[in-house]
Design an enzyme around this catalytic site. Structure first.
Site, PDB file in Angstrom:
ATOM      1  N   SER A 253      15.195  23.739  -9.263  1.00 12.58           N
ATOM      2  CA  SER A 253      14.624  23.172 -10.474  1.00 12.58           C
ATOM      3  C   SER A 253      13.226  23.731 -10.737  1.00 12.58           C
ATOM      4  CB  SER A 253      14.631  21.654 -10.344  1.00 12.58           C
ATOM      5  OG  SER A 253      14.602  21.088 -11.600  1.00 12.58           O
ATOM      6  N   LYS A 257      11.789  27.715 -10.501  1.00 13.12           N
ATOM      7  CA  LYS A 257      10.929  28.510 -11.384  1.00 13.12           C
ATOM      8  C   LYS A 257       9.823  29.146 -10.535  1.00 13.12           C
ATOM      9  CE  LYS A 257      11.094  24.526 -14.629  1.00 13.12           C
ATOM     10  NZ  LYS A 257      12.365  24.449 -15.254  1.00 13.12           N
ATOM     11  N   TRP A 344      20.932  20.646 -19.341  1.00 13.25           N
ATOM     12  CA  TRP A 344      19.490  20.737 -19.601  1.00 13.25           C
ATOM     13  C   TRP A 344      18.947  22.088 -19.117  1.00 13.25           C
ATOM     14  CZ3 TRP A 344      16.104  18.476 -22.494  1.00 13.25           C
ATOM     15  CH2 TRP A 344      14.755  18.355 -22.137  1.00 13.25           C
ATOM     16  N   HIS A 394      22.679  18.313 -11.654  1.00 13.07           N
ATOM     17  CA  HIS A 394      21.438  18.977 -11.284  1.00 13.07           C
ATOM     18  C   HIS A 394      21.061  18.565  -9.857  1.00 13.07           C
ATOM     19  CE1 HIS A 394      17.582  20.784 -12.292  1.00 13.07           C
ATOM     20  NE2 HIS A 394      16.951  19.721 -11.822  1.00 13.07           N
TER      21      HIS A 394
HETATM   22  C1  GTR Z   1      12.690  18.275 -15.459  1.00 11.58           C
HETATM   23  C2  GTR Z   1      12.245  19.498 -16.210  1.00 11.58           C
HETATM   24  C3  GTR Z   1      13.025  20.680 -15.739  1.00 11.58           C
HETATM   25  C4  GTR Z   1      13.129  20.751 -14.237  1.00 11.58           C
HETATM   26  C5  GTR Z   1      13.254  19.399 -13.574  1.00 11.58           C
HETATM   27  C6  GTR Z   1      12.996  19.337 -12.078  1.00 11.58           C
HETATM   28  O1  GTR Z   1      12.045  17.116 -15.886  1.00 11.58           O
HETATM   29  O2  GTR Z   1      12.473  19.276 -17.568  1.00 11.58           O
HETATM   30  O3  GTR Z   1      12.441  21.843 -16.265  1.00 11.58           O
HETATM   31  O4  GTR Z   1      12.111  21.463 -13.687  1.00 11.58           O
HETATM   32  O5  GTR Z   1      12.412  18.484 -14.111  1.00 11.58           O
HETATM   33  O6  GTR Z   1      12.160  20.016 -11.521  1.00 11.58           O
HETATM   34  O7  GTR Z   1      13.668  18.517 -11.451  1.00 11.58           O
END
Ligand code: GTR
Length: 703
Positions: A253, A257, A344, A394
């Site tokens: 997540s 990045k 997402w 996710h």
């Molecule tokens: C969310 C964000 C994503 C992702 C995620 C995470 O809120 O929108 O870009 O990075 O968090 O890190 O779990």
């Protein structure tokens, strides 16, 4: 100009990516053109590795720093490390754990980050190392109470906060599996480097640097997290057990990045893994699908450099896209992974970015992703660029980790030194199917007319209607005993919905849990395919899902009572599991809603009987029926609208066993307890049982 633009016109209608927050309609994906990674800013074309490394690569690194992630300062921050504790018998003796305090100093200030390493004890030479941040502190990834809270969490005032809970993210870190496959793992909490808040900068490592850039290219959290990954690499690279040429950077997540940005800058990471990294990670920004630049820069103003906000709602004007970030890993390896339900993060955009990075790999004569369309679920593509998409949400799962390890095994010609030779005694059957029917009382057999499939299994094998539940005659405690061969006093799960044992388990396996038949099978025969499929998600707390290849829940069973059966049919046909448990909840549900022993109860039972017939058919279709033992049993029975008590209506339930090598013996004469189920399973699978198991195998049923 045309020849340096890769045109990917992905939509029939062209909606500009204006200030929309999150687009989920395919038709709303704007038409966009991806910049060609092999064309320089001045329009010249990259023809060779020399052009790429000498000109275009540095140019892209600068562009991404100035416009997206911020400039990483070059100035010196001193790092020291101190070994705080070492445990040579971690993870049940599989690994040595080390906890090391890293202290960063600069401009008269200090920050601390606590690094945690697990190193496999059985190793032949130096091992490959996974390096990656955790979200919720080192203590969140394991039940091991000797693991210290990360410094960031020492500063959290309210110690009751759920974020402080030990082991809450264990499922994201299958540590025992990782070390068993011969990999070390090194982690620290990302908050130690930059507290993940809009006002986190002053407490982060950033003030330690003498030469921070001001203005729009100012680095923030993602830049700092990337920097911190490199500090983990500094430490790892000097450890005598680590292979410094086999560093694997993994991030999920937002940390995916950060991993990509770290991997782009730090070429010591031989493999860089982006797990569900999405917007600002592996997903193309110009598709503006799911999370957009506008949304992410608004929700997390402290992640990217300020310059990135100018592309909010104006993705078409970005002079680069995320495929060029992936391309910066060449000729090293990059692995992008998506999850089906994680829209997402835009799985399709992640796949397209992985594919669009491929021309840079081709320059090195290496294969990226060539196929035009996305692979199906669980069909990993593993070239120098790798990609997979799995079912589910996710998250980082054991499925993801095992694919990463498969990939690294090949990349590093790594073989697993801990694999054991095959067992000395052979299993009685190649496959075992356990069908569990929640709330199925033994009394019901005298009244159920419409259960031909269950009756046929009884006739083929041996059965009792009086196997007894442990007390209380409730679900979690009995599912626990069914699979872990012991009683509540020893395994510690004592009530209906126990999640963590109310009594500390008398024995702990490598996952910090009471050993289950699944975990022993995983230890003895790591290649054996296992599954536990359920309608009630509470089962996950007692079976040790980390030791199971496929733990899935049929979430919609109330509307779709066949869902679990379909999951099981598919798994049987595709994977021919060695041990599969299929646990239905619907009968107990009818018991609670309408009443046990009611017409509705028998109707639900008749419906389940049809599904049992389908599972038997699936075994035949998979070609394993003749090599399978089938067990059908329950956690408890029931009375009126409940259970949990001491009546035989609640405690006694059926146990049917038939199949390869099982006698057509009719009624089983001996008494049987819930925990004898696990002992019988262990006997069939030729597994050793720990001393804390009190169950006896039902030897009389075998020929
Ligand atoms: C969310 C964000 C994503 C992702 C995620 C995470 O809120 O929108 O870009 O990075 O968090 O890190 O779990």
């Amino acid at each position: 100009m045309k020849n340096f633009i890769l045109r990917l016109l992905l939509a029939s209608c062209c909606v500009p990516a204006l200030a929309q927050d999150a687009i989920y309609e395919k038709s709303a994906v704007p038409a966009f053109a991806l910049p060609d990674p092999l064309v320089c800013a001045d329009g010249t074309r990259v023809e060779s590795v020399g052009d790429w490394e000498g000109k275009r690569r540095p140019e892209l690194l600068r562009l991404l720093a100035d416009e997206e992630y911020g400039r990483t300062p070059r100035g010196r921050v001193k790092t020291t490390s101190q070994l705080l504790c070492e445990n040579p018998r971690a993870l049940g003796g599989l690994a040595t754990s080390q906890q090391v305090m890293l202290t960063f100093s600069g401009r008269g200030q200090q920050r601390r980050a606590l690094l945690l390493a697990y190193v496999p004890n059985q190793r032949a030479g130096r091992v490959p190392v996974f390096v990656g941040y955790n979200f919720l502190g080192n203590h969140s990834i394991t039940a091991d109470t000797t693991i210290l809270y990360s410094p960031f969490f020492q500063r959290v005032a309210d110690k009751q906060r759920p974020a402080l809970r030990r082991n809450i993210q264990f499922s994201r870190w299958p540590l025992a599996d990782i070390v068993r496959r011969g990999y070390a793992v090194v982690t620290l909490c990302y908050q130690d480097i930059f507290p993940d808040r809009a006002d986190g900068t002053p407490e982060s490592v950033i003030p330690l640097f003498p030469d921070n850039t001001d203005g729009d290219a100012r680095w923030q959290a993602l830049g700092a997290w990337a920097w911190g990954s490199s500090r983990m690499a500094d430490w790892v690279q000097h450890q005598p057990w680590a292979n410094p040429r086999q560093l694997i950077l993994i991030g999920h997540s937002r940390l995916g990045k950060a991993a990509l940005w770290a991997g782009a800058q730090d070429e010591r990471f031989e493999v860089v893994i982006s797990n569900n990294s999405g917007c600002g990670g592996a997903a193309l920004s110009k598709r503006a699908f799911g999370e957009t630049v506008g949304r992410i820069t608004r929700s997390f103003p402290h992640w990217f450099c300020p310059a990135f906000t100018k592309y909010a709602g104006r993705e078409e004007s970005l002079p680069f896209d995320q495929h060029e970030l992936l391309a910066l890993m060449a000729p090293r390896r990059v692995y992008v992974a998506s999850a089906e339900e994680d829209r997402w993060s835009d799985p399709h955009g992640e796949f397209l970015a992985a594919r669009a990075a491929s021309p840079v790999y081709a320059l090195y004569g290496l294969k990226g992703i060539e196929r035009p369309s996305m692979p199906t679920l669980h069909e990993p593509l593993q070239n120098h660029i790798a990609y997979h998409i799995r079912a589910g949400k996710h998250d980082v799962t054991a499925y993801d980790w095992h694919r990463y390890m498969d990939y690294c095994d090949r990349a590093f010609h790594h073989t697993n030194p801990t694999l054991r030779p095959s067992l000395t005694s052979a299993p009685l059957a190649g496959h075992v199917l356990v069908i569990g029917i929640d709330g199925w009382g033994g009394y019901s057999l005298a009244k159920a007319y419409d259960i031909p499939h269950l009756r046929s299994l009884m006739q083929q094998g041996s059965y009792t209607l009086g196997k007894r539940s442990v007390l209380p005659s409730s679900s979690a405690v009995n599912w626990a005993s069914m699979f872990n061969g012991s009683c509540p006093e020893l395994h510690g799960y004592t009530q209906w919905n126990s999640q963590t044992p109310e009594i500390p388990p008398a024995e702990q396996n490598e996952h910090g849990l009471f050993p289950t038949v699944f975990s022993i099978l995983r230890k003895e025969r790591p290649d054996a395919v296992t599954g536990c499929l359920a309608e009630w998600d509470g089962i996950k707390h007692v079976v040790d899902t980390l030791a199971i290849d496929n733990y899935s829940v049929a979430e919609n069973w109330e509307k779709d009572p066949d869902e679990l059966c379909r999951l099981a049919e598919q798994f049987i046909r595709e994977r021919q599991p060695a041990l599969l448990a299929v646990c239905w909840d619907q009968l107990d549900h009818t018991g609670h809603a309408v009443g046990h022993d009611t017409p509705e109860y028998y109707q639900t039972l008749a419906g389940l009987d049809v599904l049992v017939g389908r599972l038997v058919q699936a075994l035949k279709d998979a070609g394993i029926y003749d090599d399978t033992i089938i067990i059908v049993t329950a956690d408890h029975g029931g009375k009126e609208k409940g259970h949990g008590g001491k009546t035989l209506l609640e405690m006694e339930h059926p146990f049917i066993i038939c199949g390869k090598g099982v006698r057509q013996g009719g009624i089983i004469a001996e008494p049987m307890m819930q925990y004898d189920t696990a002992a019988t399973l262990a006997h069939i699978l030729a597994l050793p049982t720990p001393r804390s198991w009190i169950g006896h195998p039902l030897l009389s049923v075998f020929e």
